[in-house]
Design an enzyme around this catalytic site. Structure first.
Site, mmCIF file in Angstrom:
data_model
loop_
_atom_site.group_PDB
_atom_site.id
_atom_site.type_symbol
_atom_site.label_atom_id
_atom_site.label_comp_id
_atom_site.label_asym_id
_atom_site.label_seq_id
_atom_site.Cartn_x
_atom_site.Cartn_y
_atom_site.Cartn_z
ATOM 1 N N ASP A 22 -10.890 0.065 14.977
ATOM 2 C CA ASP A 22 -11.584 -1.238 15.315
ATOM 3 C C ASP A 22 -11.124 -1.814 16.673
ATOM 4 O O ASP A 22 -10.122 -1.472 16.953
ATOM 5 C CB ASP A 22 -11.217 -2.174 14.366
ATOM 6 C CG ASP A 22 -12.087 -3.341 14.150
ATOM 7 O OD1 ASP A 22 -13.514 -3.045 14.720
ATOM 8 O OD2 ASP A 22 -12.150 -4.409 13.777
ATOM 9 N N GLY A 25 -15.619 -3.221 20.612
ATOM 10 C CA GLY A 25 -16.582 -4.148 21.300
ATOM 11 C C GLY A 25 -15.550 -5.025 22.066
ATOM 12 O O GLY A 25 -15.991 -5.707 23.075
ATOM 13 N N TRP A 27 -12.746 -4.774 23.396
ATOM 14 C CA TRP A 27 -12.340 -4.032 24.560
ATOM 15 C C TRP A 27 -13.139 -4.088 25.724
ATOM 16 O O TRP A 27 -12.918 -4.614 26.857
ATOM 17 C CB TRP A 27 -11.945 -2.614 24.297
ATOM 18 C CG TRP A 27 -11.307 -1.939 25.306
ATOM 19 C CD1 TRP A 27 -10.191 -1.623 25.547
ATOM 20 C CD2 TRP A 27 -12.016 -1.299 26.376
ATOM 21 N NE1 TRP A 27 -9.872 -0.845 26.742
ATOM 22 C CE2 TRP A 27 -11.130 -0.650 27.026
ATOM 23 C CE3 TRP A 27 -13.496 -0.744 26.430
ATOM 24 C CZ2 TRP A 27 -11.304 0.467 28.126
ATOM 25 C CZ3 TRP A 27 -13.837 -0.033 27.664
ATOM 26 C CH2 TRP A 27 -13.032 0.499 28.557
ATOM 27 N N HIS A 39 -17.133 1.802 22.712
ATOM 28 C CA HIS A 39 -17.272 3.111 21.786
ATOM 29 C C HIS A 39 -17.188 4.336 22.790
ATOM 30 O O HIS A 39 -16.243 5.109 22.239
ATOM 31 C CB HIS A 39 -18.695 3.101 21.514
ATOM 32 C CG HIS A 39 -18.984 1.867 20.409
ATOM 33 N ND1 HIS A 39 -18.273 1.324 19.588
ATOM 34 C CD2 HIS A 39 -20.117 1.194 20.288
ATOM 35 C CE1 HIS A 39 -18.662 0.287 18.835
ATOM 36 N NE2 HIS A 39 -19.895 0.206 19.259
ATOM 37 N N ARG A 73 -25.809 -3.220 12.389
ATOM 38 C CA ARG A 73 -25.699 -3.813 13.553
ATOM 39 C C ARG A 73 -27.029 -3.768 14.297
ATOM 40 O O ARG A 73 -28.037 -3.013 13.702
ATOM 41 C CB ARG A 73 -24.801 -3.128 14.292
ATOM 42 C CG ARG A 73 -23.366 -3.300 13.705
ATOM 43 C CD ARG A 73 -22.309 -2.712 14.484
ATOM 44 N NE ARG A 73 -20.999 -3.238 13.802
ATOM 45 C CZ ARG A 73 -19.608 -2.655 14.576
ATOM 46 N NH1 ARG A 73 -19.874 -2.380 15.865
ATOM 47 N NH2 ARG A 73 -18.618 -3.344 14.239
ATOM 48 N N LEU A 133 -4.463 21.485 10.856
ATOM 49 C CA LEU A 133 -4.809 19.811 10.798
ATOM 50 C C LEU A 133 -6.510 19.801 10.153
ATOM 51 O O LEU A 133 -7.284 20.645 10.811
ATOM 52 C CB LEU A 133 -4.743 19.103 12.140
ATOM 53 C CG LEU A 133 -5.340 17.837 12.045
ATOM 54 C CD1 LEU A 133 -4.542 16.516 11.322
ATOM 55 C CD2 LEU A 133 -5.326 16.920 13.492
ATOM 56 N N LEU A 192 -9.439 -4.332 4.827
ATOM 57 C CA LEU A 192 -9.959 -3.262 4.556
ATOM 58 C C LEU A 192 -11.378 -2.570 4.903
ATOM 59 O O LEU A 192 -11.475 -1.480 5.068
ATOM 60 C CB LEU A 192 -9.700 -2.863 3.183
ATOM 61 C CG LEU A 192 -8.283 -2.738 2.587
ATOM 62 C CD1 LEU A 192 -8.271 -2.480 0.845
ATOM 63 C CD2 LEU A 192 -7.236 -1.798 3.192
#
Ligand code: IPE
Ligand code: IPE
Ligand code: MG
Length: 246
Positions: A22, A25, A27, A39, A73, A133, A192
């Protein structure tokens, strides 16, 4: 040298780390840039975190990339996020393969545009044998939706017996993944946001004010070091846990 028993040695690294990525935006806004640039920068963070996770031996990394609620959004932002996802999936297959990293996805994937579903399927197929991984992208994911979906699948199968926790987990999107050990949330919010509501029951929580586009290798290492100094109890007493560890 005599061992000092008063200083606890750090515990194991987490097997499964999940991240609420999160702050993209904020930033961008701080730099007077469009949210989309935030993004885009966030993808660099994701790459850095995936590489680091593999290097330090984390087995499972789950990234909350797009929530079921994020569809609400502005249309422009949703389209831009889908474009970024398209771009990521088109370029990432070879890189993941080279890192022996498997791609997996959870969420209501049928809501994604058809071409993205195909790209996703292609990269998942391409990397299915990779075993160092496993990264899981949570896309169009909602924890409540996941639980309701599981309940409805059980009803549809006409199950008449009571269902155990173990049975129930098989119907979640995450069946096959171990329980998360550590939840990291960037951007500072203490919530959360509908992520892995069932699975996070006993995860350790680490919230950092660092915004996702700034979160790179050293931030992940710091979160892991913090986790290793925690004592997980699962409802037992501290004494019981230390006795077990001996
Ligand atoms: C997280 O960053 C990315 C997604 C939810 C897709 P945000 O876009 O939520 O950034 P902030 O929270 O507005 O800063
Ligand atoms: C959570 O972030 C979802 C993702 C990171 C994909 P949000 O920005 O959507 O969460 P809220 O709205 O702050 O709860
Ligand atoms: Mg946000």
């Amino acid at each position: 040298m005599q061992k000092n028993h008063n200083i606890p040695t750090p515990g194991p690294i987490p097997r499964h780390v999940v991240i609420i990525m999160d702050g993209n935006g904020r930033w961008a806004r701080r730099k007077n840039l469009d949210r989309l640039i935030g993004h885009r920068e966030g993808i660099k963070s994701a790459r850095s975190v995936v590489r680091t996770a593999r290097e330090i031996g984390i087995e499972y990394l789950t990234l909350y990339a797009f929530s079921a609620q994020n569809w609400k959004r502005p249309g422009e932002e949703v389209l831009a996020l889908m474009d970024l996802l398209r771009e990521y999936l088109s370029n990432e297959g070879e890189k993941l393969l080279a890192q022996n990293t498997r791609l997996n996805a959870i969420g209501n994937l049928s809501n994604l545009p058809q071409d993205i579903r195909e790209l996703l399927g292609r990269v998942m197929k391409m990397t299915e044998e990779c075993n160092s991984l496993t990264i899981t992208l949570a896309l169009s994911y909602g924890g409540r939706e996941e639980i309701i979906n599981a309940v409805n699948s059980i009803i549809a199968e006409g199950e008449k017996k009571p269902v155990s926790e173990k049975d129930f987990q098989e119907y979640l999107y995450t069946s096959g993944l171990p329980e998360p050990d550590l939840l990291i949330r960037t951007g500072g919010e203490m919530r959360l946001s509908n992520f892995l509501l069932w699975q996070l029951a006993y995860a350790e929580i680490y919230v950092t004010k660092t915004l996702w586009p700034n979160f790179r290798r050293r931030h992940l290492l710091k979160a892991i070091a913090n986790y290793r100094n925690r004592e997980r109890r699962f409802g037992l007493t501290g004494e019981q846990i230390r006795e077990k560890g001996r």
